[in-house]
Motif scaffolding. Structure first.
Motif, PDB file in Angstrom:
ATOM      1  N   GLU C 422       0.812  -1.207   0.000  1.00 23.64           N
ATOM      2  CA  GLU C 422       0.000   0.000   0.000  1.00 23.64           C
ATOM      3  C   GLU C 422       0.851   1.264   0.000  1.00 23.64           C
ATOM      4  O   GLU C 422       0.546   2.243  -0.664  1.00 23.64           O
ATOM      5  N   PHE C 423       1.951   1.196   0.776  1.00 25.12           N
ATOM      6  CA  PHE C 423       2.870   2.337   0.859  1.00 25.12           C
ATOM      7  C   PHE C 423       4.271   1.843   0.485  1.00 25.12           C
ATOM      8  O   PHE C 423       5.071   1.526   1.354  1.00 25.12           O
ATOM      9  N   PRO C 424       4.539   1.777  -0.808  1.00 25.02           N
ATOM     10  CA  PRO C 424       5.737   1.054  -1.252  1.00 25.02           C
ATOM     11  C   PRO C 424       7.044   1.833  -1.190  1.00 25.02           C
ATOM     12  O   PRO C 424       8.091   1.286  -1.479  1.00 25.02           O
ATOM     13  N   ILE C 425       6.981   3.098  -0.835  1.00 27.14           N
ATOM     14  CA  ILE C 425       8.195   3.922  -0.886  1.00 27.14           C
ATOM     15  C   ILE C 425       8.490   4.482   0.499  1.00 27.14           C
ATOM     16  O   ILE C 425       7.568   4.783   1.266  1.00 27.14           O
ATOM     17  N   LEU C 426       9.788   4.610   0.809  1.00 26.54           N
ATOM     18  CA  LEU C 426      10.158   5.187   2.093  1.00 26.54           C
ATOM     19  C   LEU C 426      10.428   6.679   1.924  1.00 26.54           C
ATOM     20  O   LEU C 426      11.110   7.090   0.996  1.00 26.54           O
TER      21      LEU C 426
END
Lengths: 345, 155, 537, 618
Positions: C422-426
């Motif tokens: 869902e939140f694939p990037i840091l």
């Protein structure tokens, strides 16, 4: 120690010193344009030519030797000096009145020393190259019609900061101080610290909208944790300049873009100038007494109702140590240790 | 990535990344693109850990390097001493007149660029003009048109 | 700071800024020095010119990496793995300072056992840094006669912040890089007087000079000096206070010179907290985003309009001098606080900042030898216990504050949030050269805005391509806590899978996204790692 | 070491002799750059074609430049049992004829031949040391070189102590051939004396003088002679690494050198443990990117290090003490190294027997300009200018009057007719206000304007100035502006004195040799041709009728036959006229390009050039 004679004045200096160093020691003036005490010697301007033991040398580079006889005003040296200055002037913008460095300019100083006459200048051909002033940097301009290619800015940028946004570019008559791709300064790797501008001997690198301060106050920069020593330049009720404090052990005179140029917030019209109280959802002006009475009474009420631990205080890493001390004293005196600041941010 | 860009990236694999490789890398880069682009010079700076300004400072110091796209055919008029005394200056003017561009410029259609060189070492047949790799000796002003026409078709 | 205090007995820069120039090796981790501490950044570059070897570890290829011998592009939050990997190499190759370890430290064996499994390959697997570079970095660091470590929030703003610092301390202890010039473990403090604020005990648990509020003697001393009774139980941290506000446990707040709405994590939540507050006073120089929510706003003077001292990152106490009279009706903060104290019934009568300082010196052992007179020329570094003492440039010479330096067995653990479907990037955050913190001051200078007028989120070209995003495109960035809009700058200086934003811009308040999970020891929030989703707007 | 070389040499000699005595004819084509510029490759192709057609067997080989550039393309044919015949100005068509006539019909075509036995026509005047193999051997064949006693010098040197080698070089009196003329032995010695873990030998082949191509010819025609010299130098000073700094504009030389280096490595004449001596020497090529100032040692070194080639100001350590990467570095010119191998092989006394006492050996010149036989010549030091120009060079071309000879390129000067008896060596030229430099020699006739020549060289110097020091950068620019004014008729009284004063200040004030010699062409032309300057300034007249601003083109109505050639050729349509009507030039439209002048047939000579009050026709 090495002993030498400069215009018959005996002077002893450490081995490895230059003639220039020795002359400075005894207060003998040698003209120069490209020499800067904080930077490596360059030797390109050739204005510090003197005669040492009968040979022409540049005083800024020539090391002293024992018994050396230096003549500053030897005719051969003088001829070169004068010719160089005349030549530089043929390429230099003549409009000194509008120049920020007028009366504070090394080229003027040296020209004055060698003695420039209108007759001589009339014989020479003038050729100021038309180059657009690079005004892209918001804090200072590069006016290449005033540049004498002494390289001080280049050396400053490399040796003092290691930013190295500048270098000599091209060659021959096209030689110029350039950024990568000869782009405007603002589009280069320049970090706008302004160190080059501080050292430029002419008006080639000059502060924008310069206002000479009436007085200066020694203080410390208010931005990051480095704590650079500064001189705040004040004119009337405004801060108009910030200059690095050379004697400060932290920054030794150096400053960054924020420190040197980011002072405008002090003079900004949006500054809060009166206490404000929220009335019907709007913050409106109030007197100090009104505001403080309100704060005191509300604090008391809340402490009375919910105890002192219903109160919290956030102090500031931006304020002085004294402000912080007094703040902690107040909050803790009110009976709570709910006290913090943004140390972790 | 374009084919040239792939080749450009390959250049780095042949070098260690030391400053002394700067000029050879610039030469290799120019061999691919025909001139040095700003992004290429920035990439070289990063690869060699040399400040960008100095990559540019070095590039502009040497006559070999170009910073704008070249014409398809580079006309090089030799202005060596021997050619000069044999009228290369007027020959250059003739080229400028005929091509409608100044020395150092490129025609609008990028078919020709006009340059001067300092001696191609063929002084005996001065004045000399080089077009690409071809050498023309004893070139008189009136032959300018003829030389240009030889290449005009090849564009 | 908690980490350093554990190991050494006090938490501050161990060496001076001036020494950086002469270090033989410099390890910069989690610090974009040239932008956040430019003058120190310049010194690092100068040191490199003089021959120092430079190791830079950062998820972004920062400008300093351009001049580094080794650049270690670690994944956000994997510091412990990387550092343990370096330690593993140092131990295995015998690059340790055995004499130093034997005479001045304890806990070496525990640490040794802990790093055993961190082979360069294993460390590489976690951190994403090539194994051979970990080896090179370890050799460069341990091989130098004097090596200094410089770090900032990139190390501390993690849920494992304290562990990160402890593992760095292990590195320094193992190589004997304490107590000598050009060495040490040096946290660069972010704000002009964060050191001074800490020194003054603007913290929940200590009085000035880190004297614990829980300590009866200390408390008695301050009760006597202040003529009040003081609570002995440490209070809440800022983050805890905001959380407490939601539950009505905190009803009023007095905020001086801070803008937590933009600077603190999970800004949406902070906003709720502040709005919920019964009564809030904000004292500042501008009507900040936070001040707009206040019930009372008090106008303060700027640094140019008051006297006092700032304490810099190397513990140097320096004089700030009044150059102008305060604008309008604004007043120096201490005067405002005193007026309020008087309204609250306290009998305070400070006549000058100097008088306050003298009181501080009286109550604070490490400041005991300081006075305005002594600070005139270039300031003095604490500890300075008496008026004859010259100050202390280097800490821990010969002996640590706590006696022996303590090795810690530290293990890598995951950041609170990981990238997922869902939140694939840091997202990682920081500051830029041209602005400062929430921009309250810098955005008032037109020239600085010219360079950086709006947020430019850094995005790797690979990610940009995959997401169909180009330079200058507008995107929405969404985390579990909020959404912001930002312009994009596509650059390979940021690694794939990571984006970077500053928190200078209220319009693109990055801290609406960040995670308020804190390090369990130092309570520092994990601003440097949170999982986000980036979409073209 | 000579023992180890012997088998290589013997094999090479055998090959060479076989080649000479083989049953097949040998055809040599001069295919250095000058030959190629004249079509050598086409000639070779034509020869091959013709041989195939006629089914003739012959060995066709390339060779370097023998120096007779005026007669390119040069083809040599050696028929078994016959002397070698050199043919001049061969075109592909002539080559085909030649092959058929000589090889099939045994007609030696003496009409095309320039000389027999492969030597230059002026054997009595020319001495070949540096160029001994050029045009003689195949530069791509190391065996050819070995057969000419190649690498004998190196093999001998490796048996000597370094100091012994240096002593021999010192005794030989060899002086640097790059322009400075510094004694080579002394330079080597100072390199040897500095202790260092690493030293370098650099060969400066960055020939930048516009009008000189000697170094290129040597590299193209006999690359091994330079490699051998460098290896000897490396052994003598204790360097294991050499760099050939070659102009990138010399692609052929670079190609030949690469081949030669590979060949030498294969035979253990370069690389590890050369000939079992324990001495190792590696050679790299660095391509100079085009900067004349990089002839200056510190600038050259900086450019190898990847920096701008800005010479380091004095006082500074010598390059021989602190050069590349701060290590002792020996820097010599191509020709210097080419001499060394032979000095060691044949002994210093042999070398001393050539040339003058203070300047032993030979000088190589690129003889060009208004002279009949342009080309490369090698003469003993001390030969008179007159002999070079009038005997070897065949006198001034087109029967015009000699005016001046320029030597030393942009650093040198112009010498007038009354100095033709000057014996040429390094010192005499300097004393006369010129320079030997790297060896350009340009002959000028009465149609060359000396002010314009000075302007030309100054323009060159300014363009090549590194720009760091004010006297050179701004001074040459100022002098150039004044010279331009003079050539444009805008000269002022006092300009000549100003030029002299400025020139002296530039010489005294500049950092490096470029600036210190840039005013030479101006000062020497003022010294010898002051009246020409004065004519420009006072009378607005260019005696050579070369300065465009001071001349006008007109047509003599009486001489004009209205042939229409000039009218057709005029690029600016400045000429009007009709059939049987004498043509006229509209001076407003005239661009002074001179095309009409050259178009007008000599038998009419109707186009006149006027300057000041005088006029002349062709």
């Amino acid at each position: 120690m090495v002993t030498l004679y400069i215009d018959d004045i005996q002077v002893s200096v450490e081995k490895g010193s230059t003639i220039f160093d020795a002359a400075q020691k005894v207060g003998v003036y040698i003209p120069t344009l490209c020499h800067h005490p904080e930077l490596h010697t360059f030797g390109g301007c050739r204005v510090c030519m003197v005669e040492a033991n009968g040979k022409l040398v540049t005083a800024c580079r020539a090391p002293v030797t024992d018994g050396m006889v230096v003549r500053i005003d030897a005719e051969g040296a003088r001829k070169v000096q004068r010719m160089v200055v005349e030549l530089l002037l043929t390429k230099h913008n003549e409009d000194c009145q509008t120049c920020v460095k007028d009366s504070n300019c090394k080229l003027q100083e040296v020209a004055n020393y060698v003695g420039i006459t209108p007759e001589r200048m009339a014989m020479l051909r003038r050729s100021v190259t038309e180059v657009e002033i690079d005004e892209s940097n918001p804090f200072f301009n590069i006016d290449r019609t005033r540049c004498i290619l002494c390289g001080i800015c280049i050396r400053t940028c490399e040796e003092i900061n290691g930013v190295t946004a500048l270098d000599f570019g091209f060659r021959g008559e096209h030689t110029a101080v350039v950024t990568m791709g000869n782009k405007k300064l603002a589009e280069s790797t320049c970090e706008s610290c302004g160190e080059c501008m501080e050292r430029c001997p002419t008006g080639a690198l000059a502060r924008k909208n310069y206002e000479r301060p009436n007085r200066e106050v020694k203080s410390v920069c208010g931005y990051c944790g480095v704590g650079c020593g500064i001189h705040l330049g004040v004119r009337g009720d405004r801060v108009v300049s910030v200059r690095g404090d050379k004697d400060n052990p932290v920054n030794k005179g150096q400053l960054c873009v924020k420190g040197r140029f980011g002072y405008n917030f002090v003079n900004h019209p949006d500054r809060l100038t009166t206490p404000l109280i929220k009335r019907d959802g709007e913050l409106v002006e109030a007197s100090w007494d009104e505001a403080l009475d309100l704060v005191a009474s509300r604090f008391k009420e809340i402490i009375d109702e919910s105890g002192p631990n219903a109160l919290g205080g956030i102090s500031s890493a931006r304020c002085t140590t004294e402000d912080n001390y007094v703040f902690t004293r107040l909050i803790r005196s009110l009976g709570t240790n709910n006290l913090d600041h943004c140390a972790r941010l | 990535m374009k084919k040239e860009d792939v080749k450009f990236q390959e250049i780095f694999s042949r070098y260690k990344g030391d400053r002394e490789e700067l000029i050879p890398i610039l030469q290799d880069t120019q061999a691919i693109y025909g001139y040095l682009t700003d992004p290429a010079m920035c990439a070289i700076a990063r690869f060699l850990r040399v400040p960008q300004s100095q990559v540019y400072g070095v590039s502009t110091f040497f006559a070999q390097f170009y910073f704008t796209r070249r014409g398809k055919h580079a006309i090089k008029v030799c202005l060596g001493t021997a050619c000069h005394v044999k009228g290369a200056g007027r020959l250059m003017e003739a080229f400028e007149r005929e091509m409608g561009i100044g020395c150092g410029c490129i025609t609008d259609d990028y078919s020709f660029s006009l340059e001067r060189v300092n001696c191609v070492g063929a002084c005996a047949i001065a004045p000399v003009v080089m077009v690409g790799e071809d050498v023309y000796g004893h070139v008189e002003s009136k032959r300018v048109k003829e030389v240009l026409e030889t290449y005009a078709d090849k564009t | 700071m908690a980490g350093l205090a554990t190991v050494l007995g006090s938490g501050a820069m161990t060496n001076t800024i001036g020494e950086v120039e002469d270090a033989k090796a410099i390890f910069v981790i989690g610090s974009n020095t040239t932008e956040n501490h430019p003058i120190i950044g310049y010194r690092i570059r100068k040191a490199v010119k003089k021959g120092a070897r430079l190791i830079v570890a950062d998820p972004r290829e920062i400008r300093l990496a351009d001049v580094a011998d080794v650049y270690l592009p670690l994944k956000p939050g994997t510091d412990v793995a990387l550092i343990n990997g370096m330690l593993h190499v140092i131990l295995k190759e015998g690059l340790v300072d055995s004499e130093f370890i034997a005479s001045r430290t304890e806990g070496f064996e525990d640490m040794k056992a802990a790093v055993e499994k961190y082979t360069p390959e294993y460390a590489s697997e976690i951190s994403g840094v090539p194994a051979e570079d970990i080896v090179r970095a370890a050799r460069l660091y341990a091989g130098a006669d004097s090596a200094t470590i410089l770090y900032t929030m990139g190390v501390t703003q993690h849920t494992s912040g304290t562990e990160n610092v402890l593992s760095l301390a292990n590195l320094v202890l193992a190589t004997g890089n304490f107590g000598k010039p050009g060495a040490g473990l040096n946290p660069l403090r972010g704000q002009n007087n964060v050191q001074g604020a800490c020194d003054m005990g603007a913290l929940p648990g200590v009085y000035t000079g880190y004297q614990p509020v829980a300590d009866d003697n200390a408390r008695a001393k301050f009760e006597k000096a202040w003529c009040v009774t003081l609570p002995g139980k440490p209070g809440m941290t800022m983050t805890e206070m905001f959380h407490a506000a939601v539950e009505d446990r905190i009803r009023a707040m007095y905020i001086m010179g801070e803008n937590p709405l933009l600077s603190d994590p999970d800004g949406g939540h902070i906003c709720d907290c502040l709005e919920k507050m019964d009564f809030m006073v904000v004292q500042d120089i501008f009507l900040t985003e936070t001040a707009k929510l206040a019930d009372v706003v008090l106008p303060a003077a700027t640094f140019a309009e008051k006297d006092g001292v700032f304490v810099n990152t190397e513990r140097r106490v320096q004089r700030v001098c009044r150059a102008l009279k305060p604008r309008g009706q604004s007043k120096p903060d201490w005067e405002i606080i005193q007026l309020l104290a008087q309204k609250l019934g306290y009998d305070w009568n400070y006549e000058s900042a100097e008088q306050i300082f003298d009181e501080i010196a009286e109550l604070t052992p490490s400041y005991a030898g300081l006075s305005y007179k002594r600070l005139e020329d270039g300031g003095i570094q604490w500890p300075c216990p008496n008026p004859e003492h010259p100050g202390t440039p280097i800490l821990h010479v010969g002996k640590f504050s706590r006696g022996l330096g303590k090795f810690s067995a530290v293990d890598y653990r995951l950041s609170a949030e990981q990238a997922d479907e869902e939140f694939p990037i840091l997202l990682t955050t920081g500051r830029s050269l041209y602005h400062y913190h929430t921009g309250t001051m810098t955005r008032k200078t037109e020239g600085l805005n010219q360079f950086h007028k709006e947020e430019l989120m850094e995005l790797n070209p690979e990610d940009a391509k995959a997401l169909g995003i180009g330079e200058d495109d507008i995107v929405t960035v969404t985390s579990r806590r909020g959404t912001v809009r930002s312009k994009v700058h596509v650059t390979d200086r940021i690694q794939p899978g990571v984006v970077f934003m500053t928190f200078h811009f209220a319009e693109t308040a990055a801290n609406l996204l960040t995670n308020s999970e804190v390090c369990h020891i130092a309570k520092t929030p994990e601003l440097k790692v949170c999982a986000v989703r980036v979409e073209k707007a | 070491m000579r023992i180890k070389l012997e088998p290589l040499r013997q094999e090479a000699v055998k090959n060479w002799q076989e080649l000479q005595s083989f049953g097949q004819p040998i055809i040599l084509v001069g295919a250095a750059t000058c030959g190629r510029a004249s079509g050598a490759l086409d000639v070779m192709a034509a020869i091959g074609e013709k041989m195939k057609e006629l089914e003739i067997d012959a060995i066709v080989r390339q060779t370097g430049c023998v120096g007779m550039c005026h007669s390119e393309v040069l083809v040599d044919i050696i028929k078994p049992g016959r002397p070698r015949i050199t043919y001049a100005k061969i075109t592909p068509e002539l080559a085909k004829e030649l092959v058929e006539d000589y090889l099939v019909h045994d007609n030696a075509r003496e009409d095309l031949a320039i000389c027999v036995q492969g030597e230059t026509p002026d054997e009595d005047l020319q001495v070949r040391v540096v160029m001994r193999n050029c045009g003689h051997i195949d530069p791509n064949s190391i065996t050819d070189y070995l057969a000419q006693d190649g690498y004998m010098g190196l093999a001998k040197a490796l048996e000597m102590m370094p100091q012994e080698i240096i002593d021999e070089v010192k005794v030989s009196g060899l002086r640097g051939r790059g322009g400075g003329g510094f004694p080579a032995g002394r330079k080597w010695e100072s390199c040897l004396q500095v202790e260092s873990d690493q030293k370098y030998v650099i060969c400066n082949a960055d020939e930048g003088d516009p009008g000189a191509f000697m170094d290129r010819s040597v590299l193209e025609g006999d690359p091994h002679s330079v490699i051998e010299g460098m290896a000897i130098a490396g052994y003598a000073i204790g360097a294991s690494k050499g760099i050939l700094y070659v102009r990138a504009e010399y692609p052929l030389a670079i190609r030949q050198l690469k081949i030669a280096i590979e060949q030498a490595k294969e035979r253990n004449l370069l690389g590890e443990n050369i000939l079992g001596s324990g001495f190792s020497f590696d050679l790299d090529i660095f391509q100079g990117a085009g900067a004349f100032v990089c002839g200056e040692s510190t600038a050259l070194v900086l450019s190898i290090e990847g920096k701008r080639g800005m010479p380091k100001p004095l006082p500074r350590p010598r390059t021989s003490e602190e050069g590349l990467w701060g290590k002792p570095t020996l820097l010599n010119n191509v020709k210097t190294f080419a001499c060394v191998a032979q000095i060691i092989h044949r002994g210093p006394d042999w070398f001393k027997s050539i040339g003058t006492e203070k300047c032993p050996g030979t000088a190589v010149f690129a003889l060009t300009g208004k002279v009949n036989k342009c080309g490369l010549i090698e003469v003993p030091m001390g030969i008179e200018l007159d002999k070079i120009i009038n005997e070897i060079g065949g006198g001034v071309a087109g029967g015009r009057a000699f005016k001046a000879v320029q030597t030393g390129g942009p650093s040198g000067g112009c010498l007038p007719a009354d100095m033709l008896n000057l014996p040429v060596d390094i010192d005499s030229l300097t004393a006369a206000g010129s320079m030997m430099g790297s060896g350009g020699m340009v002959v000028m006739d009465d149609s060359t304007c000396m002010v314009d020549v000075a302007r030309y060289f100054l323009e060159f110097s300014l363009e090549e100035s590194c720009g760091q020091c004010a006297p050179c950068r701004v001074g040459t620019e100022q002098m150039l502006t004044i010279l331009k004014d003079i050539t444009q008729g805008k000269g002022r009284e006092g300009d000549i004195d100003l030029l002299v004063e400025m020139g002296k200040a530039i010489i005294d004030g500049s950092i490096c040799g470029l600036g210190q010699s840039a005013p030479n062409p101006v000062l020497s032309t003022i010294r010898y041709f002051r009246d020409e300057y004065e004519a420009h300034i006072r009378d607005k007249e260019c005696p050579a009728k070369a300065c465009k601003a001071l001349i006008t083109y007109t047509i003599d109505a009486e001489k004009c036959q209205a042939c229409g050639r000039c009218l057709k050729a005029c690029p600016t349509q400045a000429i009007t006229g009709a059939k049987k009507t004498p043509h006229t030039i509209d001076s407003d439209k005239c661009d002074k390009c001179g095309i009409c002048f050259s178009e007008c047939p000599d038998r009419f000579a109707a186009v006149l050039i006027t300057t000041g009050g005088t006029e002349s026709s062709n």
